[in-house]
Design a protein around this motif. Sequence first.
Motif, PDB file in Angstrom:
ATOM      1  N   ASN A  10       9.469  14.645  32.320  1.00 27.16           N
ATOM      2  CA  ASN A  10       9.376  16.093  32.337  1.00 27.16           C
ATOM      3  C   ASN A  10       8.356  16.531  33.381  1.00 27.16           C
ATOM      4  O   ASN A  10       7.891  15.722  34.190  1.00 27.16           O
ATOM      5  N   SER A  11       7.989  17.815  33.364  1.00 31.97           N
ATOM      6  CA  SER A  11       7.064  18.333  34.369  1.00 31.97           C
ATOM      7  C   SER A  11       5.664  17.755  34.232  1.00 31.97           C
ATOM      8  O   SER A  11       4.883  17.787  35.187  1.00 31.97           O
ATOM      9  N   SER A  12       5.332  17.195  33.069  1.00 32.46           N
ATOM     10  CA  SER A  12       4.017  16.583  32.858  1.00 32.46           C
ATOM     11  C   SER A  12       4.001  15.107  33.213  1.00 32.46           C
ATOM     12  O   SER A  12       2.953  14.466  33.116  1.00 32.46           O
ATOM     13  N   GLY A  13       5.162  14.553  33.562  1.00 28.53           N
ATOM     14  CA  GLY A  13       5.229  13.140  33.907  1.00 28.53           C
ATOM     15  C   GLY A  13       5.480  12.229  32.731  1.00 28.53           C
ATOM     16  O   GLY A  13       5.483  11.007  32.890  1.00 28.53           O
ATOM     17  N   ARG A  14       5.711  12.787  31.543  1.00 23.21           N
ATOM     18  CA  ARG A  14       5.960  11.969  30.358  1.00 23.21           C
ATOM     19  C   ARG A  14       7.453  11.651  30.257  1.00 23.21           C
ATOM     20  O   ARG A  14       8.298  12.494  30.568  1.00 23.21           O
ATOM     21  N   ILE A  15       7.765  10.456  29.769  1.00 22.73           N
ATOM     22  CA  ILE A  15       9.157  10.047  29.603  1.00 22.73           C
ATOM     23  C   ILE A  15       9.749  10.774  28.395  1.00 22.73           C
ATOM     24  O   ILE A  15       9.267  10.621  27.267  1.00 22.73           O
TER      25      ILE A  15
END
Length: 309
Positions: A21-26
């Motif tokens: 996502n936009s936060s870099g989390r899978i």
Amino acid sequence: MKIAKTLVKALTGKTVTAGRNSSGRITSFHRGGGHKRSLREIDFKRDTSSVGIVERIEYDPNRSSRIALVRWIEGVGQKDASYKVDRAPVNYILASHQMEVGSMVVNSDSSKPSTTGSLRPAQNADSFLRFQELFRKAHENAEGTDEANAAITAAPLPPADLLDLNSKVGNCMPLADIRMGTWIHSIECRPGQGAQLVRAAGTYAKVIKESASQCLVRLPSGAEKLIDSRCRATIGIVSNPSHGAQELRKAGHSRWLGWRPVVRGVAMNPVDHPHGGGEGRTKGGRPSVSPWGKPTKAGYKTARKTPKA
């Protein structure tokens, strides 16, 4: 070759997020990598009353079905088309099964067909002359590929296929104009919204019942849905029906498609999964759980109960 070079310039790149996502989390596991893909702009609305010739059938890496490049010979202006090749408006549409190069497709707003399978008697003469003139124009002004021109010259459409729009796969028309029992795909949910139902390879729906304002359609899942009769649909089955029978040739095949490997929880470390760690193959003496500790077996209910009004 001139057509191919022009269309390649019109393709747009596709951004790959690898499941982050936009936060870099899978947020979607087992996604990422894969071959570079280009987006083709598909005309799912087909709301302009027009007649066209299929130039070629192409592979699209972004969907399971095939797509067809159609050169419109009447009814579509340069502004309505996705691409312009030698001043001829062309569009990509979702290809139907048994659609061939050189065949004619129609985006129709015609009146309700009669029970005999043709248009109403008052329109028979005008429709026949109009389609005959359009087909003659396609012969004279064809500037597409040699394969398309050869197919048009070798296999002209009979008058019955020109008049009976319900019998020709690839034709798009409102549900009110489609006979009961016809197989259809690329169905709109709301008039003018564009096709949203039955777009996967090899799928089709069936018109069960018609009324003045709504049409009953049986979807591939077996569910029956009432849809506004003004919504448009395409005659036939979606192309590439053997898609579900294809097998991956090797491990790298799935990586080309953008699928990453699936790792078992017992093979991870304790920091990555509740089943990880320990000496040998062990789950730590607990039932099977997800990476977040939620039970995955024994009928554990995850849906929230709807509060009573």
